[in-house]
Design a protein around this motif. Structure first.
Motif, PDB file in Angstrom:
ATOM      1  N   LEU A  86       0.855  -1.191   0.000  1.00 38.33           N
ATOM      2  CA  LEU A  86       0.000   0.000   0.000  1.00 38.33           C
ATOM      3  C   LEU A  86       0.888   1.236   0.000  1.00 38.33           C
ATOM      4  N   THR A  87       0.711   2.104  -0.988  1.00 36.47           N
ATOM      5  CA  THR A  87       1.565   3.279  -1.102  1.00 36.47           C
ATOM      6  C   THR A  87       0.725   4.525  -1.326  1.00 36.47           C
ATOM      7  N   ASN A  88       0.867   5.490  -0.437  1.00 38.17           N
ATOM      8  CA  ASN A  88       0.176   6.777  -0.542  1.00 38.17           C
ATOM      9  C   ASN A  88       1.135   7.762  -1.203  1.00 38.17           C
ATOM     10  N   PHE A  89       0.789   8.244  -2.382  1.00 41.92           N
ATOM     11  CA  PHE A  89       1.674   9.127  -3.135  1.00 41.92           C
ATOM     12  C   PHE A  89       1.460  10.611  -2.862  1.00 41.92           C
ATOM     13  N   TYR A  90       0.651  10.934  -1.868  1.00 39.05           N
ATOM     14  CA  TYR A  90       0.333  12.327  -1.609  1.00 39.05           C
ATOM     15  C   TYR A  90       0.745  12.754  -0.202  1.00 39.05           C
ATOM     16  N   GLY A  91       0.806  14.066   0.002  1.00 38.46           N
ATOM     17  CA  GLY A  91       1.244  14.634   1.266  1.00 38.46           C
ATOM     18  C   GLY A  91       0.161  14.756   2.318  1.00 38.46           C
ATOM     19  N   PRO A 128       0.976  10.513   5.128  1.00 41.56           N
ATOM     20  CA  PRO A 128       1.513  11.143   3.919  1.00 41.56           C
ATOM     21  C   PRO A 128       2.759  10.410   3.414  1.00 41.56           C
ATOM     22  N   TYR A 129       2.757  10.070   2.155  1.00 41.78           N
ATOM     23  CA  TYR A 129       3.878   9.395   1.478  1.00 41.78           C
ATOM     24  C   TYR A 129       4.252   8.061   2.118  1.00 41.78           C
ATOM     25  N   GLU A 130       3.308   7.421   2.772  1.00 40.96           N
ATOM     26  CA  GLU A 130       3.599   6.152   3.420  1.00 40.96           C
ATOM     27  C   GLU A 130       3.645   5.004   2.416  1.00 40.96           C
ATOM     28  N   ALA A 131       4.616   4.137   2.599  1.00 43.93           N
ATOM     29  CA  ALA A 131       4.714   2.879   1.864  1.00 43.93           C
ATOM     30  C   ALA A 131       4.702   1.765   2.904  1.00 43.93           C
ATOM     31  N   LEU A 132       3.750   0.857   2.772  1.00 47.33           N
ATOM     32  CA  LEU A 132       3.548  -0.186   3.777  1.00 47.33           C
ATOM     33  C   LEU A 132       3.332  -1.521   3.081  1.00 47.33           C
TER      34      LEU A 132
END
Length: 138
Positions: A86-91, A128-132
């Motif tokens: 799961l990757t959030n590409f935003y701030g 924000p910008y998390e990669a899990l």
């Protein structure tokens, strides 16, 4: 490549045709001494080498309609474990729906935030910008 914080960034002893910028703060020597990116990539490479779900697993995308998150699962046929990436590409923090896996225990494989092993809830908030990446038994 900015190798260090010297005048020509460790690339040359003479003036190169392309003058380096920001080498005082952004350079390989600084990253190796106190950075986090190099170590994180080393962890990712080690996972690829040691984890069959990553190196040989199939990929299935989910949350395709979410413009802020890239989400997929890695799995092997006839194997009870899978890894959700799961990757959030935003701030901004962003909530995602994980109903399909709700109630299953998970183990954190890698994260760029402090996460602990837990049970999958119906929704998960990605920072924000998390990669899990989490391993679950399905």
């Amino acid at each position: 490549m900015h190798w260090d914080d010297s005048q020509y960034a460790g690339f040359s002893d003479v003036k190169p045709w392309l003058i380096p910028t920001d080498q005082q703060t952004i350079n390989v020597a600084a990253e190796l001494n106190h950075g986090q990116i190099f170590n994180y990539y080393q962890q990712l490479i080690a996972l690829r080498k040691s984890e069959p779900l990553i190196s040989a697993g199939q990929i299935e995308m989910f949350l395709d309609d979410d413009p802020q998150v890239l989400a997929y699962r890695r799995f092997l046929p006839d194997h009870h474990q899978q890894i959700l990436v799961l990757t959030n590409f935003y701030g901004q923090a962003h909530q995602i729906n994980l109903n399909q896996w709700q109630g299953l225990p998970y183990e954190v494989v890698i994260s760029n935030y402090q996460r602990t092993n837990d049970t999958v809830a119906a929704t998960l908030t990605l920072q924000p910008y998390e990669a899990l990446a989490i391993r679950i038994n399905a």
